[in-house]
Write an enzyme that holds these catalytic residues in place. Structure first.
Site, PDB file in Angstrom:
ATOM      1  N   GLU A 228       0.826  -1.205   0.000  1.00  0.00           N
ATOM      2  CA  GLU A 228       0.000   0.000   0.000  1.00  0.00           C
ATOM      3  C   GLU A 228       0.860   1.255   0.000  1.00  0.00           C
ATOM      4  O   GLU A 228       0.573   2.218  -0.697  1.00  0.00           O
ATOM      5  CB  GLU A 228      -0.896   0.024   1.239  1.00  0.00           C
ATOM      6  CG  GLU A 228      -1.906  -1.089   1.275  1.00  0.00           C
ATOM      7  CD  GLU A 228      -2.629  -1.123   2.597  1.00  0.00           C
ATOM      8  OE1 GLU A 228      -3.842  -0.994   2.595  1.00  0.00           O
ATOM      9  OE2 GLU A 228      -1.955  -1.264   3.638  1.00  0.00           O
TER      10      GLU A 228
ATOM     11  N   ASP B  88      -9.794 -10.800   4.891  1.00  0.00           N
ATOM     12  CA  ASP B  88     -10.081 -12.149   5.392  1.00  0.00           C
ATOM     13  C   ASP B  88     -11.253 -12.033   6.353  1.00  0.00           C
ATOM     14  O   ASP B  88     -11.706 -10.938   6.661  1.00  0.00           O
ATOM     15  CB  ASP B  88      -8.829 -12.702   6.101  1.00  0.00           C
ATOM     16  CG  ASP B  88      -8.406 -11.809   7.268  1.00  0.00           C
ATOM     17  OD1 ASP B  88      -8.956 -11.986   8.357  1.00  0.00           O
ATOM     18  OD2 ASP B  88      -7.556 -10.913   7.076  1.00  0.00           O
TER      19      ASP B  88
HETATM   20  N1  SAH Z   1       2.253 -12.420   8.626  1.00  0.00           N
HETATM   21  C1  SAH Z   1       1.736 -11.144   8.251  1.00  0.00           C
HETATM   22  C2  SAH Z   1       1.470 -10.352   9.453  1.00  0.00           C
HETATM   23  C3  SAH Z   1       0.501  -9.281   9.157  1.00  0.00           C
HETATM   24  S1  SAH Z   1      -0.475  -9.003  10.520  1.00  0.00           S
HETATM   25  C4  SAH Z   1       2.680 -10.486   7.227  1.00  0.00           C
HETATM   26  O1  SAH Z   1       2.990 -11.165   6.287  1.00  0.00           O
HETATM   27  O2  SAH Z   1       3.079  -9.324   7.318  1.00  0.00           O
HETATM   28  C5  SAH Z   1      -1.934  -8.495   9.739  1.00  0.00           C
HETATM   29  C6  SAH Z   1      -2.025  -7.070   9.366  1.00  0.00           C
HETATM   30  O3  SAH Z   1      -3.250  -6.877   8.679  1.00  0.00           O
HETATM   31  C7  SAH Z   1      -2.063  -6.138  10.548  1.00  0.00           C
HETATM   32  O4  SAH Z   1      -1.443  -4.927  10.188  1.00  0.00           O
HETATM   33  C8  SAH Z   1      -3.579  -5.971  10.821  1.00  0.00           C
HETATM   34  O5  SAH Z   1      -3.913  -4.622  11.071  1.00  0.00           O
HETATM   35  C9  SAH Z   1      -4.272  -6.427   9.540  1.00  0.00           C
HETATM   36  N2  SAH Z   1      -5.185  -7.584   9.643  1.00  0.00           N
HETATM   37  C10 SAH Z   1      -5.725  -8.201   8.562  1.00  0.00           C
HETATM   38  N3  SAH Z   1      -6.482  -9.238   8.928  1.00  0.00           N
HETATM   39  C11 SAH Z   1      -6.437  -9.303  10.298  1.00  0.00           C
HETATM   40  C12 SAH Z   1      -6.991 -10.197  11.248  1.00  0.00           C
HETATM   41  N4  SAH Z   1      -7.738 -11.231  10.883  1.00  0.00           N
HETATM   42  N5  SAH Z   1      -6.718  -9.981  12.563  1.00  0.00           N
HETATM   43  C13 SAH Z   1      -5.924  -8.945  12.931  1.00  0.00           C
HETATM   44  N6  SAH Z   1      -5.370  -8.079  12.062  1.00  0.00           N
HETATM   45  C14 SAH Z   1      -5.596  -8.244  10.746  1.00  0.00           C
END
Ligand code: SAH
Length: 250
Positions: free
Chosen positions: A12, A216
């Site tokens: 983004e 998701d």
């Molecule tokens: N393993 C991931 C970690 C990202 S954490 C990576 O590859 O970077 C997920 C990010 O998306 C966070 O910034 C959060 O704000 C958002 N997010 C999307 N889906 C989420 C969910 N189910 N629960 C919590 N945060 C979520």
């Protein structure tokens, strides 16, 4: 007036930087802040980092070091509310930290010493963001392209506005999202930064708007859906949203 554009994901932020003709990089506290213009607006663009502390630090620096006077947060989130589907857009009217719990000294979810659990976003900025989100949703066929829409089953994305909740947990089981729904039935989406940035803006008396695209459903499938969505969809949405937001006069 400098607007901070805080993005949650690399995909983004790079989309935002592509729209800035004159960005200049400044490193502070391990973060890269990009100072320049976007659609004639003075902007500082930065990655939030993941989680509440990282995002609060980033927001504080954007305000204190880079003079941001309004903050716009864009990222992805897990859908919690009924009818909040992958590909939908959610504009926050209020934000709450779902993992804040200093009970029994303070009520569950209340920010200790604030007397508040829900922080409101700025009404005027959020109206503008909602208008931009509706325009992007109506134009999804063009913004996303048919491959991405088919891959994610996005027909016509819906636009929602309401409560977004944040906590230091990637919610990735159906049991956990069900528990959050029981606890906070009006929560539309769950993420990891928004409510922390809202607290920083509250402390500084500065306006904030938050937009989250649903990547998701915060269920057992969340990790798979999340990665694919960020790679293939989040970028296109962000470009369109930021451009349309800035094109709508304040
Ligand atoms: N393993 C991931 C970690 C990202 S954490 C990576 O590859 O970077 C997920 C990010 O998306 C966070 O910034 C959060 O704000 C958002 N997010 C999307 N889906 C989420 C969910 N189910 N629960 C919590 N945060 C979520």
């Amino acid at each position: 007036m400098t607007l901070a554009i805080i993005a949650a994901m690399h995909e983004e932020l790079s989309a935002v930087l592509d729209l800035m003709p004159d960005e200049r990089r400044e490193r502070v506290a391990g973060r890269e802040f990009w100072v320049g213009h976007l659609g004639g607006q003075a902007v500082v663009a930065v990655l939030s980092g993941i989680g509440k502390v990282a995002a609060a630090t980033t927001a504080t620096l954007a305000i204190q070091r880079f003079g941001a006077q309004a903050l716009l947060f864009t990222g992805v989130a897990g859908g919690l509310g009924k009818g909040v589907r992958v590909g939908d857009l959610v504009v926050a009217t209020e934000l709450l930290q779902h993992d804040m719990d200093a009970s029994p000294i303070f009520p569950r979810h209340e920010l200790p010493l604030y007397g508040l659990s829900r922080l409101r976003t700025d009404a005027a900025m959020s109206r503008r963001l909602l208008q931009a989100a509706r325009s992007v949703a109506a134009d999804a066929a063009r913004v996303l392209g048919s491959d991405a829409r088919a891959a994610f089953g996005i027909a016509t994305p819906a636009v929602h506005d309401g409560l977004i909740i944040s906590g230091d947990r990637f919610v990735s089981t159906s049991a956990e999202s069900a528990a959050l729904r029981r606890e906070l039935p009006d929560a539309l989406a769950v993420e990891m930064e928004g409510a922390a940035v809202a607290q920083v803006c509250h402390d500084h008396g500065l306006p904030l708007a938050v937009l989250r695209t649903i990547s998701d459903r915060a269920d057992d499938q969340a990790h798979v859906d999340f990665s694919a969505f960020v790679q293939h969809v989040a970028r296109s949405y962000t470009v369109a949203l930021v451009e349309r937001y800035l094109a709508i006069s304040a």
